[in-house]
Design an enzyme around this catalytic site. Structure first.
Site, PDB file in Angstrom:
ATOM      1  N   LEU A  97     -17.360   6.391  43.461  1.00 27.48           N
ATOM      2  CA  LEU A  97     -16.106   7.143  43.627  1.00 27.48           C
ATOM      3  C   LEU A  97     -15.783   7.953  42.375  1.00 27.48           C
ATOM      4  CD1 LEU A  97     -13.997   4.398  45.442  1.00 27.48           C
ATOM      5  CD2 LEU A  97     -15.306   6.269  46.475  1.00 27.48           C
ATOM      6  N   SER A  98     -16.780   8.086  41.491  1.00 27.95           N
ATOM      7  CA  SER A  98     -16.664   8.969  40.329  1.00 27.95           C
ATOM      8  C   SER A  98     -15.666   8.532  39.269  1.00 27.95           C
ATOM      9  CB  SER A  98     -16.285  10.369  40.808  1.00 27.95           C
ATOM     10  OG  SER A  98     -17.326  11.209  40.541  1.00 27.95           O
ATOM     11  N   ASP A 116     -18.760  16.298  41.003  1.00 25.07           N
ATOM     12  CA  ASP A 116     -17.663  15.384  40.675  1.00 25.07           C
ATOM     13  C   ASP A 116     -16.611  16.074  39.809  1.00 25.07           C
ATOM     14  OD1 ASP A 116     -19.413  13.781  41.979  1.00 25.07           O
ATOM     15  OD2 ASP A 116     -19.998  12.588  40.245  1.00 25.07           O
TER      16      ASP A 116
HETATM   17  C1  GLA Z   1     -23.409  11.406  41.723  1.00 22.98           C
HETATM   18  C2  GLA Z   1     -23.531  12.628  40.818  1.00 22.98           C
HETATM   19  C3  GLA Z   1     -23.268  13.893  41.610  1.00 22.98           C
HETATM   20  C4  GLA Z   1     -24.130  13.942  42.872  1.00 22.98           C
HETATM   21  C5  GLA Z   1     -24.070  12.629  43.647  1.00 22.98           C
HETATM   22  C6  GLA Z   1     -25.043  12.597  44.785  1.00 22.98           C
HETATM   23  O1  GLA Z   1     -22.109  11.251  42.144  1.00 22.98           O
HETATM   24  O2  GLA Z   1     -22.627  12.533  39.739  1.00 22.98           O
HETATM   25  O3  GLA Z   1     -23.474  15.018  40.775  1.00 22.98           O
HETATM   26  O4  GLA Z   1     -25.439  14.283  42.553  1.00 22.98           O
HETATM   27  O5  GLA Z   1     -24.312  11.517  42.812  1.00 22.98           O
HETATM   28  O6  GLA Z   1     -24.712  13.549  45.732  1.00 22.98           O
END
Ligand code: GLA
Length: 450
Positions: free
Chosen positions: A129-130, A179
């Site tokens: 979820l970043s 993200d």
């Molecule tokens: C992570 C990375 C993104 C993207 C996703 C997969 O969240 O930070 O940049 O590559 O994986 O889609």
């Protein structure tokens, strides 16, 4: 969490000092467009109403003091310099170091003073979820404010998203720019279709009849730690694919054809349609598996030079690189992003759900970035009335994203709780209550000062 709480925790930790500001950076959930942003291809995420908060104030010396509300993240201090040394891999302060270093380099903020920062979050970490990029963005906004240049208009946000996408590579993860863009440009009530090079976006209003529900698989995937080499394999494979497709295009259209990313096949001077692009990919990759020696021979390159260029390729002893599966995923997933955009805009939730399932199947079968738990969660979701479900983010653990009829959310959550977390593959995964394991999320505005 709220402004008062973060402020008072800051005051406790920094001995009565009052923060000069507070900011919040949302997490994001990716609806579709997985493992293609690092090829410069469009994605469709939304910022969500769970946040990383930062309370901050400038210091008179040049050190950055970091403290977190979460005991798992020990307080740290580092000094500003031209080349900020990273802490050991996996250390949480590397995300703050990445933000500060990126801003110093891009905006020449080196004269800025240090700062005291206190971080709190209700966004689960290592869950797809970043939360790590939300930490990067929150630290960057704090640092900008302390330097007297707070983030302002939309142009500023876009520029910041590009600076921080590149800057986050400091932690060793070769991510794309999804993200940072979702977290800085998010819009309440809408998902974003994000295009890269140059960064731009379209807001896609979420239909009223659906809800977005996140389900945690119970397996953590730390992209800045254990899962980093798994993740980095994708950008390396796509780098090799780009070289092969470019080489094939040069044979077809002339030596002057070059593209820096796969995305330029559609947007660059070639400007191909989807079917022309698919034909180009299929012409460049004519079998499922390749050895590095074969790729080198095709490109007229040295095998060791390719290894150096793409150090994150899997170690191979023979014909093991599944390049065709990865290349098909690139152009097919881009198409799914565009079709999902159209489906959401005309309230075709069944259509959007079907595309999410196809995306999950490709991530699971072609890219092998899913897990037994994520696959089981997708099945459980579909058996309980979801329009669609798929892993979200990098995979290797983390969460699924589910498109669920609004009026079914409560029954959906109960059913998934009893079938996955109590009786299924998610049992004994440490969740004490459904609200920590399954939660509805709403589209949220991008990062902001409070
Ligand atoms: C992570 C990375 C993104 C993207 C996703 C997969 O969240 O930070 O940049 O590559 O994986 O889609």
């Amino acid at each position: 969490m709220n402004v008062q709480l973060v402020t008072s925790r800051f005051e406790e930790i920094y001995a009565g000092g009052v923060p000069s500001g507070v900011c919040q950076a949302p997490g994001r959930v990716n609806l579709i467009g997985e493992h293609i942003d690092y090829s410069g291809l469009a994605v469709l995420p939304m910022a969500i109403d769970r946040y990383v908060w930062a309370a901050f104030r400038p210091r008179t010396d040049n050190s950055i003091h970091l403290a977190s509300d979460d005991a798992a993240y020990a307080p740290t201090v580092f000094d500003l310099s031209d080349a900020i040394q990273p802490a050991p891999p996996g250390d949480w302060s590397n995300y703050a170091r990445a933000a500060v270093q990126a801003l110093n380099h891009a905006l020449d903020l080196n004269a800025a003073h240090g700062m005291d920062v206190f971080i709190a979050s209700d966004l689960p970490a290592a869950s797809g979820l970043s939360s790590s990029t939300a930490l990067v963005v929150a630290t960057a906004m704090a640092y900008l404010s302390c330097a007297g240049r707070p983030l302002e208009d939309e142009a500023d946000r876009k520029r910041m998203a590009e600076i921080l996408a590149e800057g986050e590579q400091y932690v060793g993860t070769k991510s794309g720019g999804m993200d940072q863009a979702a977290i800085l440009l998010g819009q309440a009530n809408a998902a974003l279709k994000i295009d890269f090079d140059p960064l731009r976006y379209e807001t896609i209003s979420m239909p009223d009849e659906c809800a977005v529900v996140v389900c945690h698989s119970g397996v953590n995937a730390n992209k800045g730690g254990d899962a980093q080499s798994d993740y980095n394999r994708g950008p390396a494979m796509c780098g090799l694919i780009r070289e092969l497709v470019e080489h094939h295009a040069q044979q077809e259209f002339g030596d002057e054809i070059e593209f820096a990313t796969l995305g330029e096949i559609w947007s660059g001077p070639l400007c191909l349609t989807h079917s022309e692009a698919a034909e180009l990919f299929e012409g460049a990759l004519t079998k499922d598996h390749y050895s590095l020696a074969e790729v080198a021979a095709t490109l007229g390159a040295d095998e060791s030079a390719l290894r150096e260029r793409w150090p994150n390729l899997p170690a191979t002893t023979g014909d093991e690189l599944p390049l065709r599966a990865w290349s098909r995923h690139q152009y097919q997933e881009l198409r799914r992003v565009e079709k999902t955009r159209d489906a959401l805009l005309c309230n075709d939730l069944a259509g959007a759900g079907q595309l999410m399932l196809e995306s999950h199947a490709s991530c699971s079968e072609a890219l092998c970035v899913s897990t037994r738990e994520l696959d089981a969660l997708v099945k459980t979701a579909m058996a309980n009335g979801a329009y669609g479900a798929r892993l979200t983010g990098a995979g290797f653990g983390g969460c699924t994203v589910n498109l669920v009829p609004k009026n079914l959310v409560a029954t959906f959550i109960d059913a998934v709780w009893s079938q996955y977390y109590e009786a299924g593959p998610g049992s004994n995964r440490g969740f004490s209550a459904p609200e920590h394991a399954i939660f509805e999320v709403a589209p949220a505005n991008g990062a902001a000062y409070r």
